[in-house]
Every structure is written in C-alpha cells, then in structure tokens.
Enzyme design. Structure first.
Site, mmCIF file in Angstrom:
data_model
loop_
_atom_site.group_PDB
_atom_site.id
_atom_site.type_symbol
_atom_site.label_atom_id
_atom_site.label_comp_id
_atom_site.label_asym_id
_atom_site.label_seq_id
_atom_site.Cartn_x
_atom_site.Cartn_y
_atom_site.Cartn_z
ATOM 1 N N SER A 194 -66.935 82.677 34.897
ATOM 2 C CA SER A 194 -67.230 83.971 34.294
ATOM 3 C C SER A 194 -65.920 84.662 33.939
ATOM 4 C CB SER A 194 -68.050 84.853 35.250
ATOM 5 O OG SER A 194 -67.242 85.293 36.323
ATOM 6 N N CYS A 195 -66.025 85.674 33.076
ATOM 7 C CA CYS A 195 -64.867 86.495 32.718
ATOM 8 C C CYS A 195 -65.402 87.884 32.369
ATOM 9 C CB CYS A 195 -64.064 85.852 31.582
ATOM 10 S SG CYS A 195 -64.973 85.651 30.035
ATOM 11 N N LEU A 196 -64.850 88.507 31.353
ATOM 12 C CA LEU A 196 -65.324 89.828 30.970
ATOM 13 C C LEU A 196 -66.566 89.734 30.081
ATOM 14 C CD1 LEU A 196 -64.735 92.905 31.085
ATOM 15 C CD2 LEU A 196 -63.466 92.611 28.949
ATOM 16 N N GLY A 235 -67.386 86.374 28.275
ATOM 17 C CA GLY A 235 -67.776 85.011 27.933
ATOM 18 C C GLY A 235 -66.792 84.183 27.140
ATOM 19 N N TRP A 258 -68.583 89.882 33.282
ATOM 20 C CA TRP A 258 -68.556 91.110 34.073
ATOM 21 C C TRP A 258 -69.276 92.244 33.349
ATOM 22 C CZ3 TRP A 258 -68.357 93.176 38.584
ATOM 23 C CH2 TRP A 258 -68.111 94.539 38.726
#
Length: 159
Positions: free
Chosen positions: A115-117, A119, A144
C-alpha cells in the site's frame, strides 16, 4: 526478376527470424508474465484488506516515505518499507531484515499486500516483488487515502 525474388526471399527470412525471436521471447517470459498478469487482477479492496489484517495471514507493506507515515498516519499492522528499499529488503537475509524492519522477513510464498498513499507506488512495489518471485503479492490500490476515508467514516457513524 531474379534480384527481386532474392530480395523478397531475404525479407521473408528476416521476418521469419524476427517472428521466431519474438515467440522465443514470449515463451521465456511466459511464467513471469502469467504471475504478473494474475497479480494485477488481485487488487485488494478495503473490506478484503480489513479481513486479511484481522486474520493475520498477510504482511502489509506501506511503501510511503517514513516522514509521510509520521505526518499522516498508517494502516494498523503495516510495516514501512519505502519504495526505494523494497527490492533490496525482499532480498535481504532474514537477520538483517528483522534488524532493520523489526519484522520476520517474508518468504516468497507468503501473502504480501503493498500500500501507499493512492496506489501508484504500491503498484511499482508489487511489480518489484513479483519480479523477485513473490507470486502471492497483492496491491491495495486505494492506499492510505481510501483507508483513512473509510476509517473516519466508520468511527464517525459508530461502526
């Protein structure tokens, strides 16, 4: 006439050689392409991720920079491995991985979710993991941003 026939014959042979090379290339990457293509379609939804985290059957790797996690927060249970470190981290020996990330290093058969902010970086991390043989890797495209939206909404409505 003979010259044009030779030219056509030469062109035909060149095309056939190119086609053979292309087929050989496709055959040689078939396995990794298959793994890559199936992983793309294994995007995890918010609800799926919540269930997976509750089951403790995955390692969630947040590939945002450490400062982003400090400033904005993180999905509970996630391990921070910034995108620039993912390739190296997944190839570390288990002792060094444990020392650096305070977690047991995943094996190639373990279920990973990146995961990240929003995608983009997690998709790059997924590609890296798959290229290294982590064929059960998945991707939480919502990141996120989506997680925080759902979590805030659930807490606000008392769910």
């Amino acid at each position: 006439m003979a010259l044009s026939g030779q030219l056509l014959g030469g062109a035909r042979r060149a095309v056939l050689r190119s086609a053979e090379a292309a087929l050989w290339g496709l055959k040689s990457i078939k396995g990794s392409c298959h793994n890559f293509c199936t992983a793309i379609f294994k995007d995890v939804t918010y609800k799926e991720l919540k269930n997976l985290l509750n089951s403790k059957k995955i390692m969630l790797i947040d590939v945002r920079e450490t400062w982003e996690i400090v400033k904005y927060g993180k999905i509970p249970g996630s391990v921070n491995i910034p995108l620039g470190e993912v390739g190296e981290a997944l190839q570390m020996n288990p002792k060094d991985f444990k020392e650096k990330y305070n977690e047991v290093k995943p094996s190639k058969s373990d279920s990973l979710v990146f995961s990240c902010l929003a995608g983009v970086r997690s998709k790059k991390a997924l590609d890296t993991a798959i290229s290294l043989g982590f064929n059960s890797a998945q991707h939480y495209a919502g990141g996120w941003n989506e997680w925080a939206t759902y979590e805030f909404s659930e807490k606000k409505h008392g769910n």
